[in-house]
Motif scaffolding. Structure first.
Motif, PDB file in Angstrom:
ATOM      1  N   ALA A 141      -8.728   0.897   3.578  1.00 54.42           N
ATOM      2  CA  ALA A 141      -7.841   1.982   4.015  1.00 54.42           C
ATOM      3  C   ALA A 141      -6.583   1.860   3.158  1.00 54.42           C
ATOM      4  N   HIS A 142      -5.772   2.934   3.168  1.00 50.92           N
ATOM      5  CA  HIS A 142      -4.503   2.866   2.447  1.00 50.92           C
ATOM      6  C   HIS A 142      -3.578   1.895   3.170  1.00 50.92           C
ATOM      7  N   GLY A 143      -2.808   1.124   2.399  1.00 47.04           N
ATOM      8  CA  GLY A 143      -1.918   0.136   2.998  1.00 47.04           C
ATOM      9  C   GLY A 143      -0.896   0.738   3.963  1.00 47.04           C
ATOM     10  N   GLY A 144      -0.509   1.998   3.720  1.00 44.06           N
ATOM     11  CA  GLY A 144       0.467   2.658   4.588  1.00 44.06           C
ATOM     12  C   GLY A 144      -0.095   2.981   5.965  1.00 44.06           C
ATOM     13  N   THR A 145      -1.435   2.985   6.060  1.00 43.03           N
ATOM     14  CA  THR A 145      -2.098   3.174   7.360  1.00 43.03           C
ATOM     15  C   THR A 145      -3.092   2.024   7.531  1.00 43.03           C
ATOM     16  N   ARG A 146      -2.602   0.813   7.338  1.00 47.75           N
ATOM     17  CA  ARG A 146      -3.508  -0.340   7.310  1.00 47.75           C
ATOM     18  C   ARG A 146      -4.277  -0.513   8.603  1.00 47.75           C
ATOM     19  N   TYR A 147      -3.711   0.005   9.715  1.00 48.56           N
ATOM     20  CA  TYR A 147      -4.367  -0.086  11.019  1.00 48.56           C
ATOM     21  C   TYR A 147      -5.653   0.726  11.068  1.00 48.56           C
ATOM     22  N   GLU A 148      -5.875   1.587  10.083  1.00 48.59           N
ATOM     23  CA  GLU A 148      -7.131   2.353  10.045  1.00 48.59           C
ATOM     24  C   GLU A 148      -8.246   1.559   9.367  1.00 48.59           C
ATOM     25  N   PRO A 161      -2.846  -4.048  -4.240  1.00 47.22           N
ATOM     26  CA  PRO A 161      -1.818  -4.437  -3.262  1.00 47.22           C
ATOM     27  C   PRO A 161      -1.701  -3.477  -2.077  1.00 47.22           C
ATOM     28  N   SER A 162      -1.902  -2.179  -2.338  1.00 49.05           N
ATOM     29  CA  SER A 162      -1.697  -1.238  -1.239  1.00 49.05           C
ATOM     30  C   SER A 162      -3.001  -0.675  -0.692  1.00 49.05           C
ATOM     31  N   SER A 163      -4.079  -1.471  -0.783  1.00 49.65           N
ATOM     32  CA  SER A 163      -5.316  -1.116  -0.076  1.00 49.65           C
ATOM     33  C   SER A 163      -5.654  -2.253   0.875  1.00 49.65           C
ATOM     34  N   VAL A 164      -6.255  -1.902   2.006  1.00 49.29           N
ATOM     35  CA  VAL A 164      -6.752  -2.932   2.914  1.00 49.29           C
ATOM     36  C   VAL A 164      -8.001  -3.541   2.266  1.00 49.29           C
ATOM     37  N   PRO A 173       4.056  -0.369   7.814  1.00 49.02           N
ATOM     38  CA  PRO A 173       3.216  -1.567   7.753  1.00 49.02           C
ATOM     39  C   PRO A 173       3.518  -2.425   6.521  1.00 49.02           C
ATOM     40  N   ASN A 227       1.163  -4.440   4.098  1.00 44.92           N
ATOM     41  CA  ASN A 227      -0.255  -4.661   3.808  1.00 44.92           C
ATOM     42  C   ASN A 227      -0.445  -5.854   2.885  1.00 44.92           C
ATOM     43  N   GLY A 273       0.765  -7.606  -2.097  1.00 45.65           N
ATOM     44  CA  GLY A 273       0.763  -6.647  -0.994  1.00 45.65           C
ATOM     45  C   GLY A 273       1.808  -5.562  -1.161  1.00 45.65           C
ATOM     46  N   ARG A 274       1.898  -4.740  -0.130  1.00 45.18           N
ATOM     47  CA  ARG A 274       2.773  -3.566  -0.131  1.00 45.18           C
ATOM     48  C   ARG A 274       3.666  -3.611   1.103  1.00 45.18           C
ATOM     49  N   PRO A 313       3.007   8.221   6.293  1.00 42.79           N
ATOM     50  CA  PRO A 313       2.698   6.790   6.211  1.00 42.79           C
ATOM     51  C   PRO A 313       2.707   6.251   4.782  1.00 42.79           C
ATOM     52  N   PHE A 348     -10.203   8.081  -2.634  1.00 47.51           N
ATOM     53  CA  PHE A 348     -11.530   7.552  -2.311  1.00 47.51           C
ATOM     54  C   PHE A 348     -12.619   8.262  -3.121  1.00 47.51           C
TER      55      PHE A 348
END
Lengths: 424, 424
Positions: free
Chosen positions: A218-225, A276-279, B264, B266, B287-288, B365, B394
């Motif tokens: 997921a994108h790091g800015g929405t890492r919770y996804e 860095p900015s991907s989960v 977040p 990440n 990370g980010r 985000p 993606f």
């Protein structure tokens, strides 16, 4: 052991000191890394014949070896990697012994970590330096010098002595396995790995594992996804600590009492994620599972895999994406000889007669070819040598020259005790 | 907004549907990855002049840009990466607007993850596919189509409209920074990044970090003699979770209420150790760090570094070997426009008059070029566009064609509301 015998050995040593110092230096100067053992083995052949022993050598048959369940090596051929054997036939009636030494050394690592050329063999402040100095060319020279001294003082032994210079100890023991399949056997095996003259009757086995873990990107800015493979790895490493604790709680042999963790599980390598900015959605862990002499490699593997199974990790993620466990690279069989065994007693007695104190007896924290002798050839094996474990495999490896000479005297006494002196 | 105006726009759209579908396909078919933006920009130039706008282009001066504190790019030249400007002069008396779109697309990643050629531009089941479809060539076409429709129904606006097609949004915004330094300004900026038509008045900023951790090597069999950089990394990652919690507890703007973690941190990449049976003595984490519109990038960096300082980690190891923190790669400035700002109200009103419902207003985000407009040029900026964030970056990226058309209508209404219709 009578004192005059020891005095005679020490006197003989004085005449051989310079020669064997030179022999050790020369041996270190040959870079006998994996696949490059030939020149070192030729030097060993010469050293053996200098003593007057019968020299043999053979090229292991890789096709036959590969079929053996304990074979483990990355090589395709032994063509330039002969095994050297030196035999000293006894007069009969004594115990026989195999003196097993490996010629291969581990890579030097970064050159700039070394003060000097890694294969300098330079002598300074009492130490000889170079890759292999302590692991285990120092011990090899001690063994050869022991035989030299016995020959110098014209000793005849009753039992046979078989000196072996093998390859591939550092990557799983294919050289020693080859000697076993070739038919070499004896009543006991001594291996001069660097123990700082401690006696190791128990050998820790080991096997390498690779764990592959999944996450969901997921994108790091929405890492919770997403689901982070790094966070999953942290859970897995916690579980590995639990597994290690559980396995070590079972160990109650007093020989392990000085080891904080008798059979550790080492997490040696981790690698996961690529941005860095991907989960991170993928991660690999590599490590080493210590194996106790009370279990087989298979039993250890099974327990480890079971304790990392989805049900035991208590996280539904692993039900969906179980950890993929691979066993790869090198493995060393564990080994054990009882302390009451006459072979052990002969070595302990020899130590006491030379030093007038008790030797330190411990379980080894690593694997050696002793496991193969113990589990495949069913020959009791002990590991003891000059050199210090902590210096092995590191930059600026060195060995204290006096320890090499002292060990030679000790080995000479031990050979006399075990193989028996023929006084006729 | 009167209904007959919207009806007129929709009628005009019917005549342009096929042409602009084709224009979007063609734009996607040009692989405008980093350093390869030229052909895409030439196509944009043509599209602008088709509408009848005044076309300008310029090559950013990299020497000047490099001196700016917010400059962030890996390029050495802009020679083949022009910025394209389309200007539609107003009759005077209205608000001006910048419509800012980026032509650059992120790499396609593994080809085998795509069902089709990543630059196919193929239309299927209502979607157009290809890298950049959603981020953000779909939005670019919506903007151009809005201008086309206003031209088709012969509207005259009072305020100036400046359309910008920039480069380097995906790696830190050097293209937009160049337009600011070139002197372009307006009363508001609209950026059609893929928000699924949600309105983003708050932009999350971000910056990349690299942490370098030390351990002390040892043989895996005596792992307790070493210090594992992997175990230290686990402590550090725990601390990063604490830092994230602390930073997010401060966020109380209701626009963040739908985001589980507003800003977040990440942990995207980990890499340490080089041998399964050695204790790892080195490890890197990348990370980010998400940055809130209520703070500057510098403040966020400082807090993060402070909370990872030896004293705060409560482990003497870090006193001896502090974490080495590097800030590298891309960064995006955070941005904010108040909801009461007339520019926001004009967009919200436009949305309501088209859809007869309230728009969803949220905090973004991720970072966009809106941060640069907000913090460097001090121009209020809003992000809203067709396309869905989750599909950006993606494989099999796509955009729903109808959303592109709907957004064009919405933008046309908004331009009329903001720049004011000249009814003379």
């Amino acid at each position: 052991m009578d004192t005059s015998f020891i005095t005679a050995l020490k006197k003989a040593l004085e005449k051989r000191r310079a020669e064997y110092t030179e022999k050790l230096k020369k041996l270190i100067q040959v870079p006998t890394t994996f696949l490059n053992e030939q020149h070192g083995q030729r030097l060993i052949e010469k050293y053996i014949s200098d003593i007057g022993l019968e020299v043999n050598s053979f090229i292991p048959n890789i096709k036959v070896l590969k079929k053996h369940p304990s074979y483990m090596s990355n090589r395709d051929t032994f063509e330039n990697s002969p095994i050297i054997i030196g035999e000293w036939k006894g007069s009969g009636g004594g115990n026989s012994i195999i003196l097993n030494s490996h010629i291969d050394v581990v890579p030097t690592g970064e050159r700039n970590q070394w003060y000097d050329d890694p294969f300098s063999g330079v002598f300074q402040d009492g130490f000889i330096y170079g890759r292999g100095a302590t692991d285990m060319k120092g011990g090899t020279i001690s063994l050869l010098l022991a035989l030299q001294l016995l020959s110098d003082i014209q000793v005849t032994l009753k039992g046979d002595v078989i000196f072996q210079s093998v390859v591939d100890e550092e990557c799983g023991g294919a050289g020693t396995l080859a000697t076993i399949l070739e038919g070499y056997k004896a009543d006991g095996v001594l291996i001069p790995e660097p123990t700082n003259q401690k006696i190791f009757p128990l050998q820790q086995g080991s096997i390498w594992f690779r764990l592959k873990l999944r996450g969901r990107s997921a994108h790091g800015g929405t890492r919770y996804e997403g689901v982070s493979a790094i966070e999953k790895a942290m859970q897995v490493i916690q579980q590995i600590r639990q597994i290690e604790m559980r396995r070590n709680q079972r160990i109650n042999d007093p020989l392990y009492q000085n080891l904080p963790i008798p059979i550790p599980i080492n997490v040696g390598k981790i690698s996961g994620g690529d941005w860095p900015s991907s989960v991170p959605d993928y991660l690999e862990i590599e490590g080493r599972l210590g194996v106790s002499p009370e279990e087989t490699i298979e039993e250890a593997k099974e327990e480890f895999s079971y304790l990392l199974s989805p049900a035991l990790l208590q996280d539904p993620w692993f039900e969906q994406y179980p950890i993929d466990i691979e066993w790869f690279g090198a493995s060393w069989l564990p080994g054990k000889i009882e302390q009451t065994h006459p072979f052990m007693k002969a070595l302990v007695d020899s130590f006491e007669s030379l030093y007038h104190k008790k030797p330190r007896i411990e379980a080894s924290p690593w694997g050696t070819d002793a496991g193969l002798f113990s589990q495949v050839a069913h020959i009791p094996a002990i590991v003891m040598g000059p050199g210090i474990t902590e210096l092995a495999h590191f930059p600026n490896e060195k060995i204290k020259l006096e320890n090499v000479f002292e060990s030679a005297i000790l080995y000479a006494i031990f050979l006399t005790n075990w193989c028996k002196l023929d006084s006729d």
